[in-house]
Design a protein around this motif. Structure first.
Motif: not given
Lengths: 291, 343
Positions: B78-80, B154-157
């Motif tokens: 989720x963070x990515x 959140x600047x996802x990959x």
């Protein structure tokens, strides 16, 4: 639009450090942000607050008037119905607010807003429950203050400062437990129609099957058994005792149930158990990956 | 150095009740590319994406984002990931900035960083005039831009967009396209689903075409088109050609050696769709043959095969046909979903 502003190097660096290690401060951060949203909503829809305060006051006045002419002493020595009903209205109001807590979450789910939260790396989805509980608790305390003030004005008197503190603790536990239950339903039921049906079926019957309106001794055996199992009774009776006795202790007997006497401390313990049980029941529901 | 793929999906399966929404989907997305998942509504695109974005647990299959297992480590994934749903869901009482603040907090951006990043996103997506107005007053295009800002905060990959331009006007659509290209240029891996052929053709470096829960074809758009071979000629003898005349012409053209196939398209005034050999001078040959038979030409055009032709070749239907068929099954599927949730 320059492409250089899309990437933020500082953020990239933070991200590389942050991914593995969420902690308590992150839980607080997400909980407060979710709580803030609920308060912004309230601030921009103040009618909710107004209705939330007016409604219990109307209950208080109307129920008080309905039973105004019952013979003195029927609800206890030197107790008028106004003094008796206050505790019932306080608990019923907090309970109603908490029971409805799942509705906004259900609408978030139906409109897709909840997905925004579910795809985010929340430390725990309990932050959604806690945020709702904080909001409902704040509402309930404001409502309680209004009810206590009007009751005092109507001649029911005031509990002691310590009594008021204990009353707050009781309300907070009830709100947390019922809010968790309602949010669990919001995750588990198919849609808002079903949730409203459950709320509708639960709300008034739980009121009538508790000691909110009349004491256990007035009820037929079967109903007093149900009321002795009803968590609402365990919130109502200690508050009522606080209203009627300034000399309370944790060992004061506040309830005569079908299976024996229950002390103030015992009701608190049972409320804690109710609260923890409800949270435990909710946990698997809110952590499901729902469709 | 061989790079780790940004997204790996292997033999994904997912059912809702009796409906097998995803039967077997495998695809691999390289870092920095725009990958298009193309297919009609109801093909299983959204279900695939929901599984990837940790919203739904798959029945079987492997799912990885930047080497992290989606099923085992959902929080890290989720963070990515950034996820932009098909329907923009905003809280209409909040302002755009308040929504971004909420979004920043649930991704745990520290206060100062959140503030600069929010300002950056507001500027980047040209939301400056609207950031402090309630989102209830936004137009469709504006809502989509805010949603993009939120998904990118959140600047996802990897950014996942489900049908990013459905319901947008042409101007907003091209703004979204421009933005996605910029984003790719800045290094973000992008997965989009679409049932618009031009969208995938315009944006994606690689495509998987999905139908009835299965990948039926994948590769670069150019490869896919080259694989089915031939070029297309669309011919209109008259603006509205009588069927008899079209059929006769079709039979005549079929005898030409350069022509592989002729379809009479009754939906477009009985125009003729020809598949011809790529390397020959087919257009001239066809025109000559028409002239010899004394047939007029209202319009004639030669083109490369489109992605729709790829889809047609694989399934025997056009995407439009498939949509019509899927539309009738749609309600049933929703009910199945609800039933599933009750468990």
């Amino acid at each position: 639009m320059s492409s250089s502003s899309i990437q933020n190097n500082q953020l990239q660096q933070w991200k590389d450090d942050a991914i593995a290690s969420p902690g308590f401060s992150e839980f607080v951060q997400e909980t407060l942000a979710l709580t803030k949203r609920l308060f912004i909503q309230l601030q921009r829809r103040p009618s909710t607050l107004a209705a939330g305060i007016i409604q219990p006051l109307m209950w208080l006045i109307l129920f008080g008037a309905l039973f105004q002419n019952v013979p003195q002493g029927l609800f206890g020595d030197n107790v008028n119905y106004g003094q008796f009903i206050g505790a019932g209205i306080i608990v019923f109001t907090a309970f109603g607010g908490a029971l409805n807590a799942g509705l906004p979450v259900m609408f978030d789910r139906e409109f897709g807003f909840l997905n925004r939260l579910l795809v985010a790396p929340l430390v725990s989805r309990f932050s959604i429950v806690i945020a709702s509980a904080i909001f409902i608790a704040a509402m309930s305390l404001v409502q309680t203050a209004a009810i206590v003030a009007l009751s005092a004005f109507l001649g029911a008197g005031l509990p002691s400062i310590a009594g008021l503190g204990l009353m707050m603790a009781i309300i907070l536990m009830l709100v947390l437990g019922v809010t968790a239950f309602s949010l669990g339903l919001a995750f588990a039921l198919p849609g808002h129609i079903e949730l409203i049906a459950v709320i509708f079926v639960a709300n008034l019957p739980l009121l009538f099957a508790s000691t909110a309106l009349v004491p256990l001794s007035f009820m037929p055996r079967w109903l007093s058994t149900i009321a002795s199992l009803n968590p609402l009774s365990y919130a109502i009776e200690p508050i009522r005792y606080l209203y009627l006795h300034n000399d309370w202790t944790l060992s004061s007997i506040v309830m005569q149930t079908a299976w024996g006497e229950i002390s103030m401390g015992m009701t608190l313990l049972l409320l804690v158990i109710f609260c923890v049980g409800s949270l435990a029941l909710t946990y698997p529901l809110i952590n499901r990956r729902i469709a | 150095m061989s790079q780790q793929p940004a997204v790996v999906i292997e033999n994904l399966q997912k059912h809702y009740g009796d409906v097998q929404a995803v039967k077997d989907v495998s695809l691999q997305i390289e870092p920095g590319e725009i990958f298009g998942l193309l297919g009609p509504n109801g093909a299983g695109k959204t279900t695939t994406i929901r599984c990837l974005c940790t919203l739904t647990l798959p029945d079987a299959g492997k799912l990885e984002v930047m080497g992290v297992s989606v099923v085992a480590e959902p929080r890290q994934v989720r963070q990515r990931l950034g996820y932009i749903a098909q329907e923009v869901a905003l809280d209409k009482v909040l302002t755009g900035r308040e929504l971004l603040q909420l979004q920043a907090a649930i991704y745990h951006l520290p206060g100062k960083l959140a503030k600069t990043r929010i300002a950056q996103m507001i500027e980047l997506l040209e939301l400056t005039d609207w950031a402090d107005k309630k989102t209830g007053t936004y137009s469709g295009g504006l809502k989509k831009r805010l949603d993009l800002a939120a998904g990118l905060l959140h600047q996802p990959d990897v950014l996942v967009l489900d049908e990013p331009t459905v319901g947008l006007d042409i101007e907003s659509r091209s703004a979204v396209w421009r933005f996605l290209r910029q984003l790719q240029a800045a290094g973000t891996t992008i997965l989009i689903t679409s049932h618009y052929l031009e969208e995938v053709d315009a944006l994606a470096s690689r495509v998987a075409i999905i139908d009835q829960g299965k990948v039926i074809s994948s590769g670069t758009p150019a490869e896919l088109k080259a694989n089915i071979g031939g070029e297309r000629i669309t011919l209109r003898i008259r603006e509205f050609t009588p069927l008899e005349e079209a059929t006769q012409a079709s039979q005549m053209l079929q005898t030409l050696p350069v022509v592989q196939e002729v379809i009479v398209n009754s939906a477009q005034g009985n125009s003729l769709n020809l598949v011809v050999e790529s390397e020959s001078d087919a257009l001239m040959t066809v025109q000559k043959a028409l002239k010899e038979k004394g047939l007029p030409t209202f319009g004639i055009a030669q083109s490369q095969p489109s992605l729709d032709d790829v889809y047609l070749a694989a399934t025997g239907r056009t995407i439009m046909d498939a949509e019509m068929a899927a539309a009738s099954k749609r309600d049933m599927k929703k009910e199945m979903k609800q039933q599933n949730m009750k468990r």
